[in-house]
Design a protein around this motif. Structure first.
Motif, short mmCIF file in Angstrom:
data_model
loop_
_atom_site.label_atom_id
_atom_site.label_comp_id
_atom_site.label_asym_id
_atom_site.label_seq_id
_atom_site.Cartn_x
_atom_site.Cartn_y
_atom_site.Cartn_z
N GLY A 123 23.78 6.49 18.45
CA GLY A 123 23.20 6.91 17.14
C GLY A 123 22.13 7.75 17.23
O GLY A 123 21.47 7.96 18.21
N GLY A 124 22.12 8.89 16.10
CA GLY A 124 21.20 9.88 15.94
C GLY A 124 21.72 11.32 16.85
O GLY A 124 20.84 12.11 17.08
N ALA A 176 18.70 15.30 14.35
CA ALA A 176 17.64 15.60 13.37
C ALA A 176 17.29 16.94 13.55
O ALA A 176 16.88 17.54 12.71
N ASP A 177 16.98 17.46 14.85
CA ASP A 177 16.67 18.67 14.90
C ASP A 177 17.26 19.70 15.85
O ASP A 177 17.05 20.84 15.99
N GLY A 178 18.51 19.27 16.16
CA GLY A 178 19.60 20.04 17.00
C GLY A 178 19.09 20.27 18.36
O GLY A 178 19.82 21.16 19.29
N THR A 179 18.20 19.60 18.98
CA THR A 179 18.03 19.86 20.36
C THR A 179 19.29 19.20 21.17
O THR A 179 19.70 18.26 21.13
N ALA A 180 19.58 20.08 22.29
CA ALA A 180 20.65 19.56 23.13
C ALA A 180 19.96 18.81 24.08
O ALA A 180 18.99 19.17 24.91
N VAL A 181 20.73 17.56 24.23
CA VAL A 181 20.18 16.36 25.14
C VAL A 181 21.14 15.99 26.17
O VAL A 181 20.57 15.43 27.21
#
Length: 322
Positions: A169-170, A227-232
């Motif tokens: 999720g997310g 939410a913010d496009g951060t690559a994780v």
């Protein structure tokens, strides 16, 4: 054979076919599952961190390459500059002193590159070999090399029984493209920053080792925070046509799998692996494989075991540490 009857010189880019022929001859005896085309070996010879003139050596019997070594240095290093020594000897020419001469030349070349690039740091020379290859201890031990790390090649047969991948999720997932390639590299560097030997990969190294002719975009994925496009999280897969031509098995190798620290323990890596397995099967691959460090902090071996991978071949990282 008297090694003085051989021609000794540094490797050159024109040696791609000769190097492929040598490596393929070694494979017939060593059976490590690696086969090469000239394009594959050329990729190694144009490596921006392989200083062929200063830190490579090949032995030729006429036009046939019968042994070689080359050293890769690192652009970035902290505390310890770990260089990598690659090399081998043709099966028909082993136990004649060629291997020992090449190892000794590699130690000298490693010291030369270390002095040029990271003289204030400690030096370690790494040699990565399959554990079943005979004679390694006798070849490396007398010069002070010792086992320092252990790896496993793990494999997963692909078929219809694969479960549907679930995206945590997310998060949202995207395949590799030229437009987001830099995000893949940066995410890999952040994800691996607390692993063993954590030097970041600069862009030219990434292009040479990962984003080359073997990259499989359809099996390479990036997770972002919705939410913010951060690559994780990142997974990059590569495939060697030479292996498929010899074995008849289309293997896709997971070269990079990682999650940045802030997003660990949320199922990111497992979801990436599951998604890549399904994509690989859908694109006609017969098997997936990965090399797993025995002591990685994120517990990668458990992730792959849980996904259905099994261990097939051990590897040993030998090192000479100064």
């Amino acid at each position: 054979m008297d090694t003085t009857s051989l021609t000794w010189r540094p490797l050159a880019r024109d040696d791609a076919q000769a190097a492929a022929d040598l490596l393929n001859a070694m494979e017939t005896v060593d059976r490590i599952g690696e086969n090469y085309t000239a394009q594959d070996t050329l990729q190694e010879l144009v490596d921006p961190y392989a200083d062929l003139e200063r830190a490579s050596l090949a032995a030729f019997d006429g036009d046939v390459m019968v042994g070689y070594m080359k050293i890769r240095y690192k652009r970035f290093a902290q505390e310890v500059h770990r260089v990598f020594r690659d090399g081998g000897v043709h099966p028909d020419h082993r136990r004649r002193g060629i291997g020992g001469a090449l190892v000794e030349a590699g130690v000298a070349a490693a010291n030369t590159l270390h002095t040029l690039h990271h003289p204030a740091l400690r030096l370690a020379i790494d040699v990565h070999k399959a554990g079943h290859i005979a004679g390694l201890a006798e070849l490396l031990g007398p010069l002070g090399f010792a086992p320092v790390r252990y790896f496993q090649r793990m494999e997963h047969p692909l078929g219809a029984a694969l479960p549907d991948p679930v995206i945590p999720g997310g998060l949202r997932i995207a395949p590799w493209s030229e437009d987001n390639d830099e995000d893949f590299r940066v995410t890999r560097n952040e994800a691996y920053a607390d692993h063993w030997n954590p030097a970041p990969w600069p862009a030219d190294n990434w292009k040479n080792k990962i984003a080359n002719h073997t990259l499989r975009p359809e099996v390479s994925f990036l997770f972002r925070d919705a939410a913010d496009g951060t690559a994780v999280g990142v997974l990059v897969a590569n495939h060697w046509e030479a292996d498929a031509a010899v074995t008849g098995v289309r293997d896709v190798h997971f070269m990079v799998v990682g999650t940045i620290p802030a997003y660990r323990h949320r199922g990111v890596a497992g979801a990436l692996v599951g998604h890549a397995l399904r994509a690989a099967a859908e694109h006609g691959f017969d098997r997936a494989s990965v090399n797993v460090d025995s002591a990685r902090p994120a517990g990668a071996s458990g992730i792959f075991t849980n996904a259905g991978f099994t261990s097939k071949r051990p590897y040993v990282r030998w090192a000479l540490e100064f």
